[in-house]
Design an enzyme around this catalytic site. Sequence first.
Site, PDB file in Angstrom:
ATOM      1  N   GLY A  81     -17.844   5.095 -21.883  1.00 18.05           N
ATOM      2  CA  GLY A  81     -16.878   4.707 -21.306  1.00 18.05           C
ATOM      3  C   GLY A  81     -15.403   4.931 -21.928  1.00 18.05           C
ATOM      4  O   GLY A  81     -15.523   4.835 -23.105  1.00 18.05           O
ATOM      5  N   ARG A  88     -21.584   9.898 -19.613  1.00 16.73           N
ATOM      6  CA  ARG A  88     -22.950   9.407 -20.247  1.00 16.73           C
ATOM      7  C   ARG A  88     -23.688  10.327 -19.857  1.00 16.73           C
ATOM      8  O   ARG A  88     -24.418  10.563 -18.736  1.00 16.73           O
ATOM      9  CB  ARG A  88     -23.021   7.858 -19.513  1.00 16.73           C
ATOM     10  CG  ARG A  88     -21.854   6.986 -19.937  1.00 16.73           C
ATOM     11  CD  ARG A  88     -22.475   5.447 -19.807  1.00 16.73           C
ATOM     12  NE  ARG A  88     -21.583   4.460 -20.440  1.00 16.73           N
ATOM     13  CZ  ARG A  88     -20.577   3.844 -19.606  1.00 16.73           C
ATOM     14  NH1 ARG A  88     -20.625   3.941 -18.196  1.00 16.73           N
ATOM     15  NH2 ARG A  88     -19.797   3.227 -20.112  1.00 16.73           N
ATOM     16  N   ASP A 110     -21.576   2.866 -29.263  1.00 14.11           N
ATOM     17  CA  ASP A 110     -22.897   2.917 -29.954  1.00 14.11           C
ATOM     18  C   ASP A 110     -23.825   4.136 -29.249  1.00 14.11           C
ATOM     19  O   ASP A 110     -24.694   4.538 -30.072  1.00 14.11           O
ATOM     20  CB  ASP A 110     -23.545   1.629 -30.283  1.00 14.11           C
ATOM     21  CG  ASP A 110     -24.016   0.825 -29.164  1.00 14.11           C
ATOM     22  OD1 ASP A 110     -23.495   1.489 -27.912  1.00 14.11           O
ATOM     23  OD2 ASP A 110     -24.642  -0.134 -29.251  1.00 14.11           O
ATOM     24  N   SER A 128     -23.038   6.823 -27.941  1.00 12.23           N
ATOM     25  CA  SER A 128     -22.786   8.185 -28.301  1.00 12.23           C
ATOM     26  C   SER A 128     -23.477   8.402 -29.767  1.00 12.23           C
ATOM     27  O   SER A 128     -23.712   9.353 -30.076  1.00 12.23           O
ATOM     28  CB  SER A 128     -21.192   8.046 -28.080  1.00 12.23           C
ATOM     29  OG  SER A 128     -20.943   7.664 -26.905  1.00 12.23           O
ATOM     30  N   THR A 165     -14.612   2.074 -27.947  1.00 15.58           N
ATOM     31  CA  THR A 165     -14.984   1.104 -26.775  1.00 15.58           C
ATOM     32  C   THR A 165     -14.152  -0.272 -26.647  1.00 15.58           C
ATOM     33  O   THR A 165     -13.817  -0.671 -27.660  1.00 15.58           O
ATOM     34  CB  THR A 165     -16.598   0.886 -26.903  1.00 15.58           C
ATOM     35  OG1 THR A 165     -16.682  -0.035 -25.977  1.00 15.58           O
ATOM     36  CG2 THR A 165     -17.063   0.293 -28.358  1.00 15.58           C
ATOM     37  N   ILE A 166     -14.007  -0.687 -25.493  1.00 11.94           N
ATOM     38  CA  ILE A 166     -13.160  -1.867 -25.297  1.00 11.94           C
ATOM     39  C   ILE A 166     -13.962  -2.962 -25.416  1.00 11.94           C
ATOM     40  O   ILE A 166     -13.435  -4.027 -25.924  1.00 11.94           O
ATOM     41  CB  ILE A 166     -12.593  -1.968 -23.861  1.00 11.94           C
ATOM     42  CG1 ILE A 166     -13.917  -2.157 -22.699  1.00 11.94           C
ATOM     43  CG2 ILE A 166     -11.804  -0.737 -23.511  1.00 11.94           C
ATOM     44  CD1 ILE A 166     -13.359  -2.669 -21.457  1.00 11.94           C
ATOM     45  N   ASP A 167     -15.295  -2.758 -25.592  1.00  8.71           N
ATOM     46  CA  ASP A 167     -16.136  -3.912 -25.819  1.00  8.71           C
ATOM     47  C   ASP A 167     -16.040  -4.365 -27.405  1.00  8.71           C
ATOM     48  O   ASP A 167     -16.460  -5.543 -27.824  1.00  8.71           O
ATOM     49  CB  ASP A 167     -17.937  -3.434 -25.607  1.00  8.71           C
ATOM     50  CG  ASP A 167     -17.994  -3.091 -24.304  1.00  8.71           C
ATOM     51  OD1 ASP A 167     -17.259  -3.309 -23.502  1.00  8.71           O
ATOM     52  OD2 ASP A 167     -18.956  -2.306 -24.042  1.00  8.71           O
ATOM     53  N   ASP A 213     -17.889  -3.517 -29.948  1.00  9.06           N
ATOM     54  CA  ASP A 213     -19.471  -4.186 -30.309  1.00  9.06           C
ATOM     55  C   ASP A 213     -20.118  -3.030 -31.085  1.00  9.06           C
ATOM     56  O   ASP A 213     -21.362  -2.964 -30.771  1.00  9.06           O
ATOM     57  CB  ASP A 213     -20.055  -4.339 -28.998  1.00  9.06           C
ATOM     58  CG  ASP A 213     -20.308  -3.111 -28.091  1.00  9.06           C
ATOM     59  OD1 ASP A 213     -19.664  -2.283 -28.510  1.00  9.06           O
ATOM     60  OD2 ASP A 213     -21.196  -3.128 -27.161  1.00  9.06           O
ATOM     61  N   GLY A 231     -17.175  -6.198 -21.439  1.00  7.29           N
ATOM     62  CA  GLY A 231     -17.526  -6.454 -22.469  1.00  7.29           C
ATOM     63  C   GLY A 231     -19.043  -5.948 -22.882  1.00  7.29           C
ATOM     64  O   GLY A 231     -19.664  -6.257 -23.913  1.00  7.29           O
ATOM     65  N   ARG A 232     -19.787  -5.677 -21.737  1.00  7.48           N
ATOM     66  CA  ARG A 232     -20.987  -5.556 -21.998  1.00  7.48           C
ATOM     67  C   ARG A 232     -21.908  -6.816 -22.452  1.00  7.48           C
ATOM     68  O   ARG A 232     -21.575  -7.806 -21.900  1.00  7.48           O
ATOM     69  CB  ARG A 232     -21.502  -4.271 -22.472  1.00  7.48           C
ATOM     70  CG  ARG A 232     -22.487  -3.510 -22.078  1.00  7.48           C
ATOM     71  CD  ARG A 232     -22.761  -2.475 -23.066  1.00  7.48           C
ATOM     72  NE  ARG A 232     -22.119  -1.092 -22.469  1.00  7.48           N
ATOM     73  CZ  ARG A 232     -22.324  -0.545 -21.433  1.00  7.48           C
ATOM     74  NH1 ARG A 232     -23.245  -0.496 -20.529  1.00  7.48           N
ATOM     75  NH2 ARG A 232     -21.471   0.400 -20.861  1.00  7.48           N
ATOM     76  N   GLY A 258      -4.522 -19.209 -23.605  1.00  5.38           N
ATOM     77  CA  GLY A 258      -4.674 -20.760 -23.459  1.00  5.38           C
ATOM     78  C   GLY A 258      -5.535 -21.158 -22.312  1.00  5.38           C
ATOM     79  O   GLY A 258      -5.288 -22.097 -21.631  1.00  5.38           O
ATOM     80  N   GLU A 317     -18.751 -10.815 -18.763  1.00  5.65           N
ATOM     81  CA  GLU A 317     -19.544 -10.409 -17.659  1.00  5.65           C
ATOM     82  C   GLU A 317     -21.025 -10.580 -17.970  1.00  5.65           C
ATOM     83  O   GLU A 317     -21.933 -10.436 -17.231  1.00  5.65           O
ATOM     84  CB  GLU A 317     -19.018  -9.083 -17.507  1.00  5.65           C
ATOM     85  CG  GLU A 317     -19.616  -7.916 -18.508  1.00  5.65           C
ATOM     86  CD  GLU A 317     -19.455  -6.556 -18.477  1.00  5.65           C
ATOM     87  OE1 GLU A 317     -19.162  -6.113 -17.025  1.00  5.65           O
ATOM     88  OE2 GLU A 317     -19.399  -5.582 -18.997  1.00  5.65           O
TER      89      GLU A 317
HETATM   90  O1  F6P Z   1     -18.741   0.024 -22.380  1.00  5.81           O
HETATM   91  C1  F6P Z   1     -17.367  -0.254 -21.631  1.00  5.81           C
HETATM   92  C2  F6P Z   1     -17.760  -0.845 -20.423  1.00  5.81           C
HETATM   93  O2  F6P Z   1     -16.389  -0.853 -19.611  1.00  5.81           O
HETATM   94  C3  F6P Z   1     -18.266  -2.192 -20.341  1.00  5.81           C
HETATM   95  O3  F6P Z   1     -17.423  -3.238 -20.542  1.00  5.81           O
HETATM   96  C4  F6P Z   1     -18.822  -2.378 -19.042  1.00  5.81           C
HETATM   97  O4  F6P Z   1     -19.689  -3.229 -19.003  1.00  5.81           O
HETATM   98  C5  F6P Z   1     -19.286  -0.843 -18.472  1.00  5.81           C
HETATM   99  O5  F6P Z   1     -18.588  -0.171 -19.590  1.00  5.81           O
HETATM  100  C6  F6P Z   1     -18.879  -0.243 -17.345  1.00  5.81           C
HETATM  101  O6  F6P Z   1     -19.546   0.731 -16.992  1.00  5.81           O
HETATM  102  P1  F6P Z   1     -19.169   1.912 -15.865  1.00  5.81           P
HETATM  103  O7  F6P Z   1     -17.905   2.338 -16.163  1.00  5.81           O
HETATM  104  O8  F6P Z   1     -20.276   2.984 -15.985  1.00  5.81           O
HETATM  105  O9  F6P Z   1     -19.332   1.000 -14.830  1.00  5.81           O
END
Ligand code: F6P
Length: 323
Positions: free
Chosen positions: A11, A72, A103, A105, A127-129, A131, A172-173, A187, A224
């Site tokens: 991502g 990917r 992770d 990658s 990664t925005i997650d 994680d 956030g996966r 808040g 999510e």
């Molecule tokens: O890993 C980054 C992320 O944006 C996750 O937060 C999300 O679940 C996923 O990638 C979405 O993947 P895609 O862009 O393949 O729909």
Amino acid sequence: MQKIAILCSGGDVSGMNPALKRFVEYSKVKGLRPYFVQNGFEGLIDNDIHEAGYSDVTGIISRGGTKIRSARSARFMEQAYRKQALDNLKSHDISYLVILGGDGSFKGMQLLGDESDGIGFSGIPSTIDNDIAGTEYCLGVDTALNTIRCAIDSIRDTASSFSRAFVVEVMGRECGYLALVSALTSGAEMCLIPEIPYELDEYKTCFHKQMGEGREYFIAVVSEALKNSEQIAQWFEDEIGVESRITVLGHIQRGGNPTVYDRLMAFNFVTHAIDGLLEGKRSSVVCYSKGGFNHKKIEDVAFKQYQMNEDMLKVGAEFGSKR
Ligand code: F6P
């Protein structure tokens, strides 16, 4: 003159473009010839590798996404394709490769490192997650958090005007970091993430009490991973007696112009990656912890489980408890 390449994988995040700019400029400072690999590991397999110069990075510092694209790659999990990728790097006489990604990658990078002789690899957590094990910060997180903050600030305006409950679903996966930090800093009244068990009955008692004391609307931030936004919205209507709406923030969380913090982190991550490679680190990830940068071995990052900070989890557990 030695050659160094960079690729973006998984991502995309806001911060990759500032990283590319620093990569080209700092490579030259260090007497290296910089190369871009297009389309992540896919481009490595397809030999989409080109020398990069100043003109490739002018004006990109303020742009989200990645100029060299990302992907990917399922093919990269096959050894034959990884061999092709390594052969391509060798054919260009490239000595070092910097990989921006998450992770998945880094698992690819570890395999590549094990199978290559001589090429140095350096990972930058992106990664925005947020994680990735071993680092407290991944590139792109601050921009994503600010995008979410901005969206929730707007949602609050309409929620308060109508006395509604809004369920805001964030990315956030499997990791609740984005949701928890967003809930705390916006808040929100409710925060549901996979790391913290919750009881809707406790929220119910708490919300009824608060409504008795004048609370008129609710913001619920939901990760999510839980896949329960519909259920929570229905719960607000049935159990709390408040009209509800759902906002799934989706991919807006991945875009937008990088914040100052992400530009600075991109600069520092790349500087440390290149310095580490020139010092002889062959397969490491640049991590950020306790206010500083350090290099960790890829095996201590790629296949390890990320654990959210205990203090944050403690604060997160306050949501839903009778306040
Ligand atoms: O890993 C980054 C992320 O944006 C996750 O937060 C999300 O679940 C996923 O990638 C979405 O993947 P895609 O862009 O393949 O729909």
